[in-house]
Design a protein around this motif. Sequence first.
Motif, PDB file in Angstrom:
ATOM      1  N   GLY A   1       0.817  -1.210   0.000  1.00  0.00           N
ATOM      2  CA  GLY A   1       0.000   0.000   0.000  1.00  0.00           C
ATOM      3  C   GLY A   1       0.847   1.255   0.000  1.00  0.00           C
ATOM      4  N   ALA A   2       1.946   1.246   0.749  1.00  0.00           N
ATOM      5  CA  ALA A   2       2.813   2.418   0.816  1.00  0.00           C
ATOM      6  C   ALA A   2       3.476   2.706  -0.526  1.00  0.00           C
ATOM      7  N   VAL A   3       3.909   1.664  -1.221  1.00  0.00           N
ATOM      8  CA  VAL A   3       4.506   1.851  -2.551  1.00  0.00           C
ATOM      9  C   VAL A   3       3.472   2.416  -3.519  1.00  0.00           C
ATOM     10  N   THR A   4       2.272   1.867  -3.459  1.00  0.00           N
ATOM     11  CA  THR A   4       1.207   2.348  -4.345  1.00  0.00           C
ATOM     12  C   THR A   4       0.900   3.814  -4.085  1.00  0.00           C
ATOM     13  N   ALA A   5       0.828   4.197  -2.814  1.00  0.00           N
ATOM     14  CA  ALA A   5       0.543   5.586  -2.466  1.00  0.00           C
ATOM     15  C   ALA A   5       1.649   6.514  -2.960  1.00  0.00           C
ATOM     16  N   LEU A   6       2.905   6.103  -2.774  1.00  0.00           N
ATOM     17  CA  LEU A   6       4.007   6.951  -3.221  1.00  0.00           C
ATOM     18  C   LEU A   6       3.992   7.116  -4.733  1.00  0.00           C
ATOM     19  N   LEU A   7       3.811   6.028  -5.472  1.00  0.00           N
ATOM     20  CA  LEU A   7       3.783   6.112  -6.927  1.00  0.00           C
ATOM     21  C   LEU A   7       2.636   6.991  -7.406  1.00  0.00           C
ATOM     22  N   THR A   8       1.499   6.860  -6.747  1.00  0.00           N
ATOM     23  CA  THR A   8       0.330   7.651  -7.137  1.00  0.00           C
ATOM     24  C   THR A   8       0.576   9.131  -6.915  1.00  0.00           C
ATOM     25  N   ARG A   9       1.131   9.465  -5.761  1.00  0.00           N
ATOM     26  CA  ARG A   9       1.389  10.871  -5.444  1.00  0.00           C
ATOM     27  C   ARG A   9       2.513  11.435  -6.318  1.00  0.00           C
ATOM     28  N   ALA A  10       3.592  10.678  -6.470  1.00  0.00           N
ATOM     29  CA  ALA A  10       4.712  11.147  -7.285  1.00  0.00           C
ATOM     30  C   ALA A  10       4.325  11.256  -8.756  1.00  0.00           C
ATOM     31  N   GLY A  11       3.333  10.476  -9.151  1.00  0.00           N
ATOM     32  CA  GLY A  11       2.902  10.519 -10.534  1.00  0.00           C
ATOM     33  C   GLY A  11       2.411  11.877 -10.970  1.00  0.00           C
ATOM     34  N   ALA A  12       1.880  12.649 -10.029  1.00  0.00           N
ATOM     35  CA  ALA A  12       1.384  13.974 -10.385  1.00  0.00           C
ATOM     36  C   ALA A  12       2.511  14.838 -10.944  1.00  0.00           C
ATOM     37  N   ASP A  13       3.704  14.722 -10.368  1.00  0.00           N
ATOM     38  CA  ASP A  13       4.848  15.502 -10.857  1.00  0.00           C
ATOM     39  C   ASP A  13       5.330  15.004 -12.213  1.00  0.00           C
ATOM     40  N   ALA A  14       4.985  13.765 -12.547  1.00  0.00           N
ATOM     41  CA  ALA A  14       5.376  13.194 -13.838  1.00  0.00           C
ATOM     42  C   ALA A  14       4.288  13.375 -14.897  1.00  0.00           C
ATOM     43  N   GLY A  15       3.232  14.106 -14.548  1.00  0.00           N
ATOM     44  CA  GLY A  15       2.151  14.337 -15.505  1.00  0.00           C
ATOM     45  C   GLY A  15       1.092  13.263 -15.512  1.00  0.00           C
ATOM     46  N   ILE A  16       1.093  12.395 -14.508  1.00  0.00           N
ATOM     47  CA  ILE A  16       0.084  11.329 -14.418  1.00  0.00           C
ATOM     48  C   ILE A  16      -1.081  11.857 -13.589  1.00  0.00           C
ATOM     49  N   THR A  17      -2.154  12.209 -14.251  1.00  0.00           N
ATOM     50  CA  THR A  17      -3.331  12.735 -13.560  1.00  0.00           C
ATOM     51  C   THR A  17      -4.378  11.660 -13.316  1.00  0.00           C
ATOM     52  N   ILE A  18      -4.295  10.559 -14.081  1.00  0.00           N
ATOM     53  CA  ILE A  18      -5.251   9.465 -13.918  1.00  0.00           C
ATOM     54  C   ILE A  18      -4.478   8.155 -13.812  1.00  0.00           C
ATOM     55  N   PRO A  19      -3.958   7.823 -12.622  1.00  0.00           N
ATOM     56  CA  PRO A  19      -3.322   6.526 -12.438  1.00  0.00           C
ATOM     57  C   PRO A  19      -4.383   5.443 -12.273  1.00  0.00           C
ATOM     58  N   PHE A  20      -4.154   4.277 -12.858  1.00  0.00           N
ATOM     59  CA  PHE A  20      -5.099   3.176 -12.707  1.00  0.00           C
ATOM     60  C   PHE A  20      -4.340   1.900 -12.431  1.00  0.00           C
ATOM     61  N   LEU A  21      -5.035   0.914 -11.927  1.00  0.00           N
ATOM     62  CA  LEU A  21      -4.435  -0.407 -11.731  1.00  0.00           C
ATOM     63  C   LEU A  21      -5.521  -1.468 -11.774  1.00  0.00           C
ATOM     64  N   THR A  22      -5.082  -2.717 -11.948  1.00  0.00           N
ATOM     65  CA  THR A  22      -6.002  -3.857 -12.016  1.00  0.00           C
ATOM     66  C   THR A  22      -5.506  -4.927 -11.053  1.00  0.00           C
ATOM     67  N   PRO A  23      -6.028  -4.987  -9.837  1.00  0.00           N
ATOM     68  CA  PRO A  23      -5.562  -5.974  -8.857  1.00  0.00           C
ATOM     69  C   PRO A  23      -5.833  -7.399  -9.312  1.00  0.00           C
ATOM     70  N   ALA A  24      -4.889  -8.276  -8.984  1.00  0.00           N
ATOM     71  CA  ALA A  24      -4.985  -9.665  -9.426  1.00  0.00           C
ATOM     72  C   ALA A  24      -5.952 -10.476  -8.584  1.00  0.00           C
ATOM     73  N   ASP A  25      -6.230 -10.031  -7.357  1.00  0.00           N
ATOM     74  CA  ASP A  25      -7.125 -10.792  -6.484  1.00  0.00           C
ATOM     75  C   ASP A  25      -7.756  -9.853  -5.455  1.00  0.00           C
ATOM     76  N   ASP A  26      -8.640 -10.397  -4.647  1.00  0.00           N
ATOM     77  CA  ASP A  26      -9.377  -9.584  -3.681  1.00  0.00           C
ATOM     78  C   ASP A  26      -8.458  -8.997  -2.616  1.00  0.00           C
ATOM     79  N   ASP A  27      -7.442  -9.749  -2.202  1.00  0.00           N
ATOM     80  CA  ASP A  27      -6.520  -9.230  -1.191  1.00  0.00           C
ATOM     81  C   ASP A  27      -5.809  -7.980  -1.699  1.00  0.00           C
ATOM     82  N   ALA A  28      -5.332  -8.036  -2.930  1.00  0.00           N
ATOM     83  CA  ALA A  28      -4.664  -6.873  -3.505  1.00  0.00           C
ATOM     84  C   ALA A  28      -5.649  -5.711  -3.651  1.00  0.00           C
ATOM     85  N   ALA A  29      -6.878  -6.010  -4.053  1.00  0.00           N
ATOM     86  CA  ALA A  29      -7.880  -4.956  -4.212  1.00  0.00           C
ATOM     87  C   ALA A  29      -8.122  -4.232  -2.898  1.00  0.00           C
TER      88      ALA A  29
END
Length: 250
Positions: free
Chosen positions: A201-229
């Motif tokens: 979760g911490a890695v996902t949060a950092l990538l999502t937040r840092a993405g704004a500086d890289a021009g990523i305004t709409i980050p998306f992902l597709t979890p492989a299972d319910d635990d990841a979701a």
Amino acid sequence: MFGADVHAYLRSAAGARARRRGPFTIRLDEHNDALPFNYAIPDDDADPTENQVAALVSAFRERARTPRLEYVPQAAPKVEGALLAAGFTVEGRYPLLVCPPDEVVDTPVDPTVRIELVTTDAGLWQVAHVMNAAFEAPEANEYDVARLRRILDGGGIVAAVVDTTTADVVGAGQTGSPYQGVAEVASIAVRVSHRRRGIGGAVTALLTRAGADAGITIPFLTPADDDAARVYARVGYRKVGEALHISLRA
């Protein structure tokens, strides 16, 4: 429609070596036959004929790859029926999640780890080793590092999780290279020894937040299972659609 935005991003990620067969863009990795690196994306609202599906299958078979697609069925609703009629089977249907960078939520993480962005080749090697080990892929090689370097060169982000007590890299993640503000958060990997410590979760949060500086305004992902979701939901991701993975096995 967000599905069309995802499709545009996936086509862009296929790069200059992408192939076209009928209403399909085909992404093939010449060095890695793993399923996640080899797939096709249909045109939006495509209605493929039997011959076009056969041509798609041939393009994969010619390169000794499993014919398969990863796409948003809401954006191309007629494609699945044509594929099923040709013998394809569904690998899985996965929730399509998004989280605007300014809505990401920090969650508790093991205080003995540090998460940092990676730009050096030495760091990319460490990340590649962790990702391949976590996903039970073969040992990392120069092509894995080159793939991560292309992501960075295209404006994407790579992150590593360092155990501060040993200096070992124990987790990693990445975004794709953004296209019109859209990019996938992917390859969230944690070594078995460090799981269930809040690292994913911490890695996902950092990538999502840092993405704004890289021009990523709409980050998306597709979890492989319910635990990841559930992990991604805790940091602010919510479902907006569905992704379909479908393939034709030998």
